[in-house]
Structure formats: C-alpha cells, structure tokens
Scaffold this motif. Structure first.
Motif, PDB file in Angstrom:
ATOM      1  N   PRO A 314      29.276 -12.876  14.054  1.00 40.00           N
ATOM      2  CA  PRO A 314      30.251 -12.986  12.957  1.00 40.00           C
ATOM      3  C   PRO A 314      30.489 -14.444  12.594  1.00 40.00           C
ATOM      4  O   PRO A 314      30.425 -15.330  13.447  1.00 40.00           O
ATOM      5  N   SER A 315      30.737 -14.676  11.306  1.00 41.70           N
ATOM      6  CA  SER A 315      30.976 -16.031  10.784  1.00 41.70           C
ATOM      7  C   SER A 315      29.776 -16.949  10.991  1.00 41.70           C
ATOM      8  O   SER A 315      29.924 -18.170  11.019  1.00 41.70           O
ATOM      9  N   TYR A 316      28.590 -16.366  11.126  1.00 45.07           N
ATOM     10  CA  TYR A 316      27.380 -17.190  11.314  1.00 45.07           C
ATOM     11  C   TYR A 316      27.227 -18.216  10.201  1.00 45.07           C
ATOM     12  O   TYR A 316      27.025 -19.404  10.457  1.00 45.07           O
ATOM     13  N   SER A 317      27.343 -17.767   8.945  1.00 51.27           N
ATOM     14  CA  SER A 317      27.114 -18.683   7.824  1.00 51.27           C
ATOM     15  C   SER A 317      28.198 -19.741   7.721  1.00 51.27           C
ATOM     16  O   SER A 317      27.940 -20.870   7.312  1.00 51.27           O
ATOM     17  N   LYS A 318      29.439 -19.392   8.125  1.00 45.20           N
ATOM     18  CA  LYS A 318      30.549 -20.339   8.026  1.00 45.20           C
ATOM     19  C   LYS A 318      30.546 -21.374   9.144  1.00 45.20           C
ATOM     20  O   LYS A 318      30.867 -22.537   8.927  1.00 45.20           O
ATOM     21  N   ILE A 319      30.210 -20.944  10.350  1.00 43.85           N
ATOM     22  CA  ILE A 319      30.408 -21.794  11.531  1.00 43.85           C
ATOM     23  C   ILE A 319      29.098 -22.270  12.143  1.00 43.85           C
ATOM     24  O   ILE A 319      28.964 -23.445  12.510  1.00 43.85           O
ATOM     25  N   LEU A 320      28.100 -21.397  12.231  1.00 49.03           N
ATOM     26  CA  LEU A 320      26.918 -21.712  13.038  1.00 49.03           C
ATOM     27  C   LEU A 320      25.716 -22.209  12.245  1.00 49.03           C
ATOM     28  O   LEU A 320      24.943 -23.023  12.747  1.00 49.03           O
ATOM     29  N   GLN A 321      25.522 -21.719  11.045  1.00 48.07           N
ATOM     30  CA  GLN A 321      24.255 -21.963  10.349  1.00 48.07           C
ATOM     31  C   GLN A 321      23.972 -23.447  10.148  1.00 48.07           C
ATOM     32  O   GLN A 321      22.892 -23.932  10.495  1.00 48.07           O
ATOM     33  N   ALA A 322      24.952 -24.191   9.628  1.00 50.33           N
ATOM     34  CA  ALA A 322      24.715 -25.606   9.346  1.00 50.33           C
ATOM     35  C   ALA A 322      24.557 -26.424  10.624  1.00 50.33           C
ATOM     36  O   ALA A 322      23.646 -27.255  10.736  1.00 50.33           O
ATOM     37  N   GLU A 323      25.408 -26.173  11.627  1.00 46.17           N
ATOM     38  CA  GLU A 323      25.362 -27.010  12.820  1.00 46.17           C
ATOM     39  C   GLU A 323      24.157 -26.704  13.703  1.00 46.17           C
ATOM     40  O   GLU A 323      23.777 -27.516  14.543  1.00 46.17           O
ATOM     41  N   ASN A 324      23.523 -25.551  13.521  1.00 43.53           N
ATOM     42  CA  ASN A 324      22.349 -25.204  14.321  1.00 43.53           C
ATOM     43  C   ASN A 324      21.031 -25.475  13.603  1.00 43.53           C
ATOM     44  O   ASN A 324      19.963 -25.219  14.171  1.00 43.53           O
ATOM     45  N   SER A 325      21.090 -25.995  12.396  1.00 46.49           N
ATOM     46  CA  SER A 325      19.857 -26.185  11.619  1.00 46.49           C
ATOM     47  C   SER A 325      18.907 -27.184  12.258  1.00 46.49           C
ATOM     48  O   SER A 325      17.691 -27.106  12.061  1.00 46.49           O
ATOM     49  N   LYS A 326      19.436 -28.143  13.035  1.00 43.87           N
ATOM     50  CA  LYS A 326      18.586 -29.155  13.664  1.00 43.87           C
ATOM     51  C   LYS A 326      18.459 -28.954  15.172  1.00 43.87           C
ATOM     52  O   LYS A 326      17.929 -29.819  15.872  1.00 43.87           O
ATOM     53  N   LEU A 344      20.245 -24.363  24.481  1.00 43.09           N
ATOM     54  CA  LEU A 344      20.382 -25.035  23.195  1.00 43.09           C
ATOM     55  C   LEU A 344      19.982 -26.495  23.368  1.00 43.09           C
ATOM     56  O   LEU A 344      20.527 -27.190  24.228  1.00 43.09           O
ATOM     57  N   THR A 345      19.035 -26.948  22.561  1.00 43.21           N
ATOM     58  CA  THR A 345      18.477 -28.291  22.711  1.00 43.21           C
ATOM     59  C   THR A 345      18.631 -29.076  21.423  1.00 43.21           C
ATOM     60  O   THR A 345      18.408 -28.545  20.323  1.00 43.21           O
ATOM     61  N   ASP A 346      18.993 -30.345  21.558  1.00 40.69           N
ATOM     62  CA  ASP A 346      19.035 -31.285  20.440  1.00 40.69           C
ATOM     63  C   ASP A 346      17.837 -32.222  20.569  1.00 40.69           C
ATOM     64  O   ASP A 346      17.843 -33.119  21.421  1.00 40.69           O
ATOM     65  N   PRO A 347      16.800 -32.055  19.772  1.00 43.04           N
ATOM     66  CA  PRO A 347      15.624 -32.923  19.895  1.00 43.04           C
ATOM     67  C   PRO A 347      15.935 -34.396  19.647  1.00 43.04           C
ATOM     68  O   PRO A 347      15.269 -35.279  20.197  1.00 43.04           O
ATOM     69  N   ALA A 348      16.952 -34.672  18.837  1.00 47.67           N
ATOM     70  CA  ALA A 348      17.277 -36.058  18.508  1.00 47.67           C
ATOM     71  C   ALA A 348      17.779 -36.838  19.710  1.00 47.67           C
ATOM     72  O   ALA A 348      17.520 -38.036  19.843  1.00 47.67           O
ATOM     73  N   THR A 349      18.521 -36.166  20.600  1.00 49.90           N
ATOM     74  CA  THR A 349      19.072 -36.846  21.782  1.00 49.90           C
ATOM     75  C   THR A 349      18.370 -36.438  23.070  1.00 49.90           C
ATOM     76  O   THR A 349      18.717 -36.934  24.133  1.00 49.90           O
ATOM     77  N   GLN A 350      17.387 -35.512  22.953  1.00 52.51           N
ATOM     78  CA  GLN A 350      16.668 -35.010  24.134  1.00 52.51           C
ATOM     79  C   GLN A 350      17.653 -34.477  25.185  1.00 52.51           C
ATOM     80  O   GLN A 350      17.543 -34.756  26.374  1.00 52.51           O
ATOM     81  N   THR A 351      18.617 -33.717  24.679  1.00 54.13           N
ATOM     82  CA  THR A 351      19.652 -33.147  25.537  1.00 54.13           C
ATOM     83  C   THR A 351      19.651 -31.636  25.380  1.00 54.13           C
ATOM     84  O   THR A 351      19.495 -31.117  24.268  1.00 54.13           O
ATOM     85  N   THR A 352      19.828 -30.926  26.494  1.00 53.68           N
ATOM     86  CA  THR A 352      19.861 -29.468  26.491  1.00 53.68           C
ATOM     87  C   THR A 352      21.130 -28.979  27.170  1.00 53.68           C
ATOM     88  O   THR A 352      21.534 -29.509  28.209  1.00 53.68           O
ATOM     89  N   VAL A 353      21.742 -27.978  26.569  1.00 52.44           N
ATOM     90  CA  VAL A 353      22.891 -27.300  27.154  1.00 52.44           C
ATOM     91  C   VAL A 353      22.477 -25.879  27.512  1.00 52.44           C
ATOM     92  O   VAL A 353      21.798 -25.210  26.724  1.00 52.44           O
TER      93      VAL A 353
END
Length: 366
Positions: A314-326, A344-353
């Motif tokens: 729920p609320s994927y488009s409002k909350i998750l879509q933009a922040e998960n695009s990268k 969940l990995t951020d390639p820009a910072t080479q960090t994974t949660v």
C-alpha cells in the motif's frame, strides 16, 4: 498508551500490543519527515554538572530547534518551549536542556520508579548501528532518575532491562522559580547530564564515538495537565481517568511511540563547531528499508501474508516508488509468506541493509 509500556506489564499484554504498534499507510506518511541532526563539539575541559550552563563551552554551543509534538509539526505546537545543547569529550556525552514551565512540580523520589508519571525529560540514545539495543534515561524536576537498557524495541518483542544503570551518570536540575509551590509562577527548569561512554556498552564492546561519527539520539518531554489540591500538584483527571499527557520531542516520530529508534535524530561528534550538519550518507537507504517494513506490516494485516514485491505494498507510488528507483532490492520469503528477509542495496554508497519481518536489522558497508 503507545509512548511507554510499563516494565511491570505482563509479557502477554506486551505481545497483545504488537498489532497496535504496526503503522497504517496514513501513519507512515507522517513518518517521512527528515530527522534532526545536531553537531556536538568536542571540548578539552570537563563540565561541572550543576544544572547551570556557566561554562564558556555551553555559552558557545548552539541551541537545538524547539521541540515539537511527537507526531510532527502538523500537530498543535507545544504550549511551552523546550530545547537542548550537547558537547562531548573523551569520556562523556554532555547534555543540557531548558524546559519552559510556569508550574514546576514533582513527587517521585525513588530511583527507577515510573518517572513519566511526573512531568519529565527523557534521553534516548543508540550508539551501535548494527545492533538493536539502545538506552533510555528519564529525569523529573527532583532529579530522580529512571534508566534502562532496551535489547530491542517493545514493538519488536523487546523488554526493558530495568536492573541496568548508567554507571557514573552525573545529573543535576536547576529550577528558575520554586519547585512544588503552587502559590507562585516559575520560569523554567533545566537538566544537565554527563553520560560516561564507558557505561554504554554492548556486552564487551565499548561505545566510544569517533570524530565525525553519528549516533542515533532523541529527547522527549512528557507534560501532564495538573490540578492543585490542598496546595499540592497532581495530575488532572476527567472522571476517574488521568487526562492524557502531551509528548513533545526534539525529532518527531510521526506516531505516539518513542520506541522507534530508526526515527530518532542524530548526534554528529565533531572536533570544531559545525552548523547545519548533513544527515549520514546511509540515511536514505535505511529510511527506505524501514518504510518497506512498515508497509509490509500493513499488507500482512490485510492479506494474512507478506508481499513478495514492493509494488504490491500500500502507498507504493506515494512512499516507495521514488526512493527505491536507485536502489536494488530482493525478498527471501518462506513458502507460507509468513516471514521475509529484505536485502536493500545502494550502489552509490556500496551499502546494504538487511531487515526481516521480526525487525532484525543489519547494515553492511562494502
């Protein structure tokens, strides 16, 4: 009451609150504000703890922003101003708080009693990114302390370790006025603390901050409406029930529950004064992971199982879509979809949660 769970509550009752602690999509919207960041300057001479900011270091330290309602700035502003300062040295974290208050009162004098039954000031601190435990210190205007360790948040199955104490804690209260005198009007009360780093340990591991490192931290103020009976202050009632307290905080949570350490603010430990410090580089990644966690809870309540795609939440488009695009993500689910593990990995910072459906969390730096 979601802000605190009394240590005396039964484990069955604590478990019964687990569904209440799960956020609705609308509540998650209020949990999107950026947390506050305070840059605490390192000092070379220790602070004398007397409740007064007489030292030059305190005079030079910046005030924080004024506290707001725990749910955020969309709620009514607090009736009285609260603000803090912080400093540090090789041995201590120093905290100074000033709490505007025309009626300073308190009647709890026993250590580790339930201090928030009085108006109080509360410190929440989490030194370790990769562990769930954190610490809470509460103090009233009589300088009575309640301190505890939380191995993990109540809402995730944690239970307060009330036998734990901040060894070597120094605290003092100053009242600009007269405490427990209902015949006059006061200005404010202050709290000054020195928290020894050596007391904040994870078993054998010491919580010693490095320069430019960040810890999670937050501050709360519980404020009750009062009445005076026989010249004595008491919490005000409607019928046989106390009127609910106000909860004013430094960095808003978005819901009435302080036990969301992932929603606290940050202290940055700096050598020299730094104005407007930035959030940690990993903040966006961590925020995205916890947003998925909150919305998975909402999905599970509706569908009796967890989603295997974030686009179903729920609320994927409002909350998750933009922040998960990268970001890169994957779910590992059991066959019944009653458990998941998010990576969940951020390639820009080479960090994974990694974060699972029980709230077990870990951050990995490549």
């Amino acid at each position: 009451m979601m802000k605190h769970l009394l240590p005396a509550l039964s484990s069955a009752f604590i478990c019964s609150l687990s569904s209440l602690s799960a956020q609705t999509p609308d509540q998650v919207q209020y949990m999107q504000s950026a947390p506050k960041v305070y840059a605490a300057t390192k000092i070379n001479s220790p602070i004398h703890i007397d409740g007064k900011p007489d030292e030059a270091a305190w005079q030079q330290a910046a005030w924080s922003n004024a506290f707001v309602d725990i749910e955020g700035e969309h709620k009514k502003a607090p009736a009285y101003q609260s603000k803090i300062k912080m400093l540090w040295d090789e041995e201590h974290l120093y905290i100074y708080a000033q709490l505007e208050e025309p009626h300073v009162w308190g009647d709890i004098s026993k250590h580790d009693a339930i201090i928030y039954h009085n108006n109080d000031f509360e410190v929440f601190v989490k030194p370790f990114d990769d562990q769930a435990l954190y610490y809470e210190i509460e103090v009233n205007a009589l300088n009575t302390i309640m301190d505890l360790m939380m191995p993990k948040a109540y809402r995730l199955g944690g239970d307060a370790m009330m036998h734990w104490d901040v060894k070597g804690l120094q605290s003092a209260v100053h009242v600009e006025g007269t405490i427990n005198d209902a015949t006059d009007s006061d200005k404010y009360w202050t709290v000054e603390m020195a928290i020894p780093f050596r007391s904040l340990t994870s078993y054998a591991r010491k919580a010693m901050p490095a320069t430019n490192s960040y810890w999670r931290i937050n501050f709360s103020r519980v404020q009750w409406q009062h009445e005076v009976q026989d010249q004595t202050y008491q919490r005000k009632k409607e019928g046989n029930r106390f009127i609910p307290e106000d909860n004013w905080v430094w960095s808003p949570i978005g819901v009435v529950n302080m036990h969301h350490p992932e929603r606290w603010g940050f202290i940055k430990f700096v050598e020299a004064e730094e104005r407007n410090p930035a959030l940690p580089a990993t903040f966006a990644l961590e925020k995205a992971a916890w947003n998925i966690f909150y919305l998975q809870q909402a999905y599970q309540r509706q569908n009796k199982q967890f989603a295997d795609k974030i686009s179903l939440l729920p609320s994927y488009s409002k909350i998750l879509q933009a922040e998960n695009s990268k970001l890169q993500h994957s779910f590992l689910l059991n066959k019944a979809k009653s458990f998941y593990k998010l990576t969940l990995t951020d390639p820009a910072t080479q960090t994974t949660v990694t974060l699972d459906s029980h709230g077990n969390y870990h951050i990995h730096h490549e």
